[in-house]
Design a protein around this motif. Structure first.
Motif, PDB file in Angstrom:
ATOM      1  N   PHE A 237       3.829  -0.771   4.367  1.00  0.00           N
ATOM      2  CA  PHE A 237       2.435  -0.932   4.832  1.00  0.00           C
ATOM      3  C   PHE A 237       1.594  -1.565   3.730  1.00  0.00           C
ATOM      4  O   PHE A 237       1.742  -1.203   2.568  1.00  0.00           O
ATOM      5  CB  PHE A 237       1.781   0.426   5.128  1.00  0.00           C
ATOM      6  CG  PHE A 237       2.426   1.232   6.207  1.00  0.00           C
ATOM      7  CD1 PHE A 237       3.562   1.983   5.947  1.00  0.00           C
ATOM      8  CD2 PHE A 237       1.875   1.269   7.477  1.00  0.00           C
ATOM      9  CE1 PHE A 237       4.151   2.752   6.940  1.00  0.00           C
ATOM     10  CE2 PHE A 237       2.455   2.032   8.482  1.00  0.00           C
ATOM     11  CZ  PHE A 237       3.595   2.776   8.212  1.00  0.00           C
TER      12      PHE A 237
ATOM     13  N   HIS B  62       7.056   9.370   1.273  1.00  0.00           N
ATOM     14  CA  HIS B  62       6.547   8.412   0.295  1.00  0.00           C
ATOM     15  C   HIS B  62       7.541   8.295  -0.861  1.00  0.00           C
ATOM     16  O   HIS B  62       7.985   9.317  -1.400  1.00  0.00           O
ATOM     17  CB  HIS B  62       5.202   8.881  -0.251  1.00  0.00           C
ATOM     18  CG  HIS B  62       4.089   8.832   0.753  1.00  0.00           C
ATOM     19  ND1 HIS B  62       4.008   9.697   1.816  1.00  0.00           N
ATOM     20  CD2 HIS B  62       3.013   8.008   0.867  1.00  0.00           C
ATOM     21  CE1 HIS B  62       2.927   9.422   2.533  1.00  0.00           C
ATOM     22  NE2 HIS B  62       2.301   8.394   1.983  1.00  0.00           N
TER      23      HIS B  62
ATOM     24  N   GLY C 174       0.821  -1.196   0.000  1.00  0.00           N
ATOM     25  CA  GLY C 174       0.000   0.000   0.000  1.00  0.00           C
ATOM     26  C   GLY C 174       0.859   1.252   0.000  1.00  0.00           C
ATOM     27  O   GLY C 174       0.729   2.114  -0.863  1.00  0.00           O
ATOM     28  N   VAL C 175       1.752   1.340   0.970  1.00  0.00           N
ATOM     29  CA  VAL C 175       2.549   2.544   1.151  1.00  0.00           C
ATOM     30  C   VAL C 175       3.993   2.162   1.447  1.00  0.00           C
ATOM     31  O   VAL C 175       4.260   1.256   2.243  1.00  0.00           O
ATOM     32  CB  VAL C 175       1.981   3.394   2.322  1.00  0.00           C
ATOM     33  CG1 VAL C 175       2.895   4.568   2.639  1.00  0.00           C
ATOM     34  CG2 VAL C 175       0.574   3.887   1.979  1.00  0.00           C
ATOM     35  N   VAL C 176       4.917   2.858   0.787  1.00  0.00           N
ATOM     36  CA  VAL C 176       6.350   2.682   1.039  1.00  0.00           C
ATOM     37  C   VAL C 176       6.901   4.024   1.515  1.00  0.00           C
ATOM     38  O   VAL C 176       6.796   5.027   0.801  1.00  0.00           O
ATOM     39  CB  VAL C 176       7.091   2.258  -0.251  1.00  0.00           C
ATOM     40  CG1 VAL C 176       8.559   1.978   0.056  1.00  0.00           C
ATOM     41  CG2 VAL C 176       6.416   1.059  -0.900  1.00  0.00           C
ATOM     42  N   LEU C 177       7.452   4.042   2.708  1.00  0.00           N
ATOM     43  CA  LEU C 177       8.051   5.266   3.225  1.00  0.00           C
ATOM     44  C   LEU C 177       9.548   5.024   3.463  1.00  0.00           C
ATOM     45  O   LEU C 177       9.926   4.000   4.033  1.00  0.00           O
ATOM     46  CB  LEU C 177       7.426   5.674   4.555  1.00  0.00           C
ATOM     47  CG  LEU C 177       5.931   6.003   4.604  1.00  0.00           C
ATOM     48  CD1 LEU C 177       5.511   6.308   6.049  1.00  0.00           C
ATOM     49  CD2 LEU C 177       5.602   7.184   3.705  1.00  0.00           C
TER      50      LEU C 177
END
Lengths: 576, 74
Positions: B68, B52, B44-47
């Motif tokens: 995430f 981001h 979903g999300v890459v930080l």
């Protein structure tokens, strides 16, 4: 036939009206805001006789459509001085819809210093004097009414906060387990208190099913809609497993978790209050990780939280509450936050406004940072009992900030800013600034696109695209808030192409009409403009569409982000 | 180089919460994701360091990578 019921508290009379043609296509927020704008003088005192309290189920409420059981409450807000709509789950909305009640409009203030209840049934609305439950807290009220009128009775009630007309007071709605959901924001509990109504009981025995013009078309659309909700990872897996509190970790990692009254963007104790930790704790103690706020909810983002002994503490335990009492107050004890959540339900006070207020109260030195025991004492003994300090605190973040000379007071139009730092998540700052409701994250939830990669991606740390993003989401939200739908249907609606057309098909099948996507967008625009016009006539202008000064003068770690929108850039919002 | 990898929500199941890992220079987020048995469509999300980034972002010594699944609330 749908009807409008007016309750006149001036002379304790009621009347039933047919629905005017202009209101026929409206429900939920669209209807409450239209009625308030048409009938409440914008400059009236929100706690005076000229304000009206309106309840309206959504367009799809009472049908088998998934997640359609929300109730809208509207009035002029005593907290913000603006128009207000606040929606909640619970059992009342579906019961009112089955009773063919499109809106309840409560007007005036009784002449005598007495308390009343309203009883809504197939017979109409009865106004009864109430003595026994005056001064009682919400859970005791629910228990007593169930004993008096039966377990299935729907209930809207105010606690001591509403009785004392605290501007953070909410209206509590009984949920399917006899616990509480809330019309939380904007002090609508104080409006109900000003009208001397302690509770509204609802009996829908004998009520017919909500009619559906084209049952086959409805069934087909409802199936597509429900599938979209279950297929999307957020509504189908993330929310049922971790609840909304899954957001603690992601906001913390992204540096947007307001901590210590909005002075930094990460909290050292985030893991202890996170959705992941909460899920494991609930499972280990025999609570329920999944729970719905109304019958027909298939997302089930609520939960039942137990203590170490396996005893019930609270339910409907939300991210914004946990963030506010947690990170913003530097409290990492999730059990105490859960106790506070339950106390706020019992007292009948908004858990977002109150959480933001405690951050300001800690900055003011009223209680030490991180002192959860003193917070629980203050809730019970000061706010719950209405001591002079309790009344200042019960007035919300702006009230305590003003009384104690605090300059870092995170409010817009006097309503507390929730859970997402507008310097490091800039889209939500535009929503806080421009919402017709005062600072309200749900009004245009840019977190979806700024942080969660839902509905695309707009960089949260840059200004580009934020005004347009917030505008589009605020328009869509105003429309969704009129359907009776839970706002979390927006996650699949933003990503799954079949979702929104299925929602529109359900509305069309329900009423035998032919709305298009454009019609729905125009409805959202129309609602925002009606609300905005009310606010202008109440004395608000673009000057009030601003964040507090400190966001533009104090950077926030870890990104050293600052609020850097010019006035002209913010004012672009209303160009539609 | 040393990378701190943080996992969230369902990604923790059968894996870990946080781990310090050694990786060769030029390693991307995608390489680490694949090494964890995750696929792109689960992400979903890459930080990286709280920002981001795309999956092909190359990491540097001392970076923190957070992964995430798609999650939401509000």
């Amino acid at each position: 036939m749908d009807k409008i019921i007016r309750i006149n508290m001036n002379d304790l009379s009621t009347s039933t009206e047919t629905v005017p043609a202009a209101w026929a296509g409206l429900g939920g927020r669209g209807l409450t805001s239209t009625i308030v704008a048409a009938e409440v003088p914008p400059t009236c005192h929100a706690l005076g006789p000229n304000n009206k309290l309106v309840f309206a189920p959504g367009l799809l409420t009472g049908t088998p459509a998934a997640n359609s059981g929300r109730l809208s409450a509207g009035a002029k807000s005593p907290l913000t001085g603006t128009i207000k709509e606040s929606n909640a789950g619970g059992t009342a909305a579906q019961m009112l819809a089955r009773l063919d009640i499109k809106a309840l409009i409560i007007e005036g203030i009784p002449k005598e210093d007495k308390w009343y209840s309203l009883h809504v049934s197939m017979e109409g609305v009865a106004i009864r004097e109430e003595t026994e439950l005056v001064g009682k807290w919400n859970f005791a009220v629910i228990e007593a009414i169930e004993a008096r009128l039966g377990k299935k009775t729907g209930i809207l009630t105010i606690g001591p906060a509403g009785e004392m007309k605290m501007t953070a007071a909410n209206i509590s709605v009984k949920d399917p387990d006899s616990k509480i959901r809330s019309h939380g924001r904007g002090g609508l509990g104080a409006v109900m208190g000003s009208k001397k109504i302690k509770f509204i009981s609802i009996d829908d025995q004998g009520a017919p099913k909500v009619p559906i013009a084209d049952p086959e078309k409805f069934k087909t659309a409802a199936r597509v809609f429900a599938k979209a909700l279950m297929d999307h990872p957020v509504s189908g897996e993330g929310l049922p497993t971790y609840g909304t509190n899954v957001l603690v970790n992601i906001l913390n990692e992204a540096g947007g978790l307001p901590t210590r009254n909005f002075t930094v963007g990460n909290f050292d104790g985030a893991d202890k209050i996170s959705g992941e930790t909460m899920h494991d704790t609930i499972v280990a103690r025999g609570g329920k990780p999944k729970h719905g706020c109304h019958a027909g909810c298939i997302i089930q983002c609520s939960q039942v939280y137990h203590d170490q002994q396996g005893k019930y503490v609270t339910s409907g335990f939300e991210y914004e509450t946990i963030w506010g009492l947690g990170a913003d107050c530097c409290i990492d004890n999730l059990d105490d936050i859960a106790r506070a959540d339950n106390l706020m339900d019992d007292i009948g006070i908004d858990s977002i406004e109150t959480a933001v207020m405690f951050g300001v109260a800690m900055e003011a030195g009223i209680l030490p940072w991180g002192d959860s025991k003193e917070m629980l004492r203050i809730l019970t003994e000061e706010i719950g009992r209405g001591t002079p300090l309790g009344r200042i605190l019960g007035g919300g973040a702006g009230s305590v900030g003003k009384t104690y000379g605090v300059t870092r007071v995170p409010v817009v139009k006097n309503q507390g800013i929730p859970a997402y730092d507008p310097r490091s998540v800039k889209g939500i700052g535009i929503t806080y600034a421009t919402s017709t409701m005062g600072a309200d994250h749900t009004a245009g939830y840019t977190i979806a696109t700024n942080i969660l990669n839902v509905g695309g991606y707009v960089d949260p740390l840059k200004k580009d695209g934020q005004v347009e993003l917030s505008r589009n989401l605020q328009i869509a939200t105003a429309a969704v808030d009129s359907t009776g739908m839970c706002i979390f249907i927006a996650f699949p609606a933003l990503d799954i192409p079949e979702c929104l057309p299925a929602l529109i098909d359900m509305i069309n099948a329900r009423f035998g009409i032919n709305l298009t996507g454009d019609d729905v967008t125009n409805l959202g625009k129309h609602i925002l403009k009606v609300e905005h016009q009310f606010n202008i006539e109440a004395g608000f202008s673009n000057i009030h569409d601003r964040l507090p000064e400190f966001f533009a003068t104090e950077t926030v770690a870890p990104h050293n982000a600052i609020w850097d929108f010019s006035a002209a850039e913010i004012d672009e919002f209303w160009n539609f | 180089m040393n990378i701190t990898v943080k996992l969230f929500a369902t990604f923790r199941n059968g894996r870990f919460k946080v781990a310090r890992q050694e990786h060769p220079q030029g390693t991307s987020c995608r390489t680490i994701m694949l090494g964890l048995g995750l696929s792109e469509d689960e992400i979903g999300v890459v930080l990286v360091n709280g920002r981001h980034v795309p999956l092909d972002q190359v990491l540097h010594d001392g970076d923190t990578l957070a992964l995430f699944p798609l999650v939401g609330g509000g």
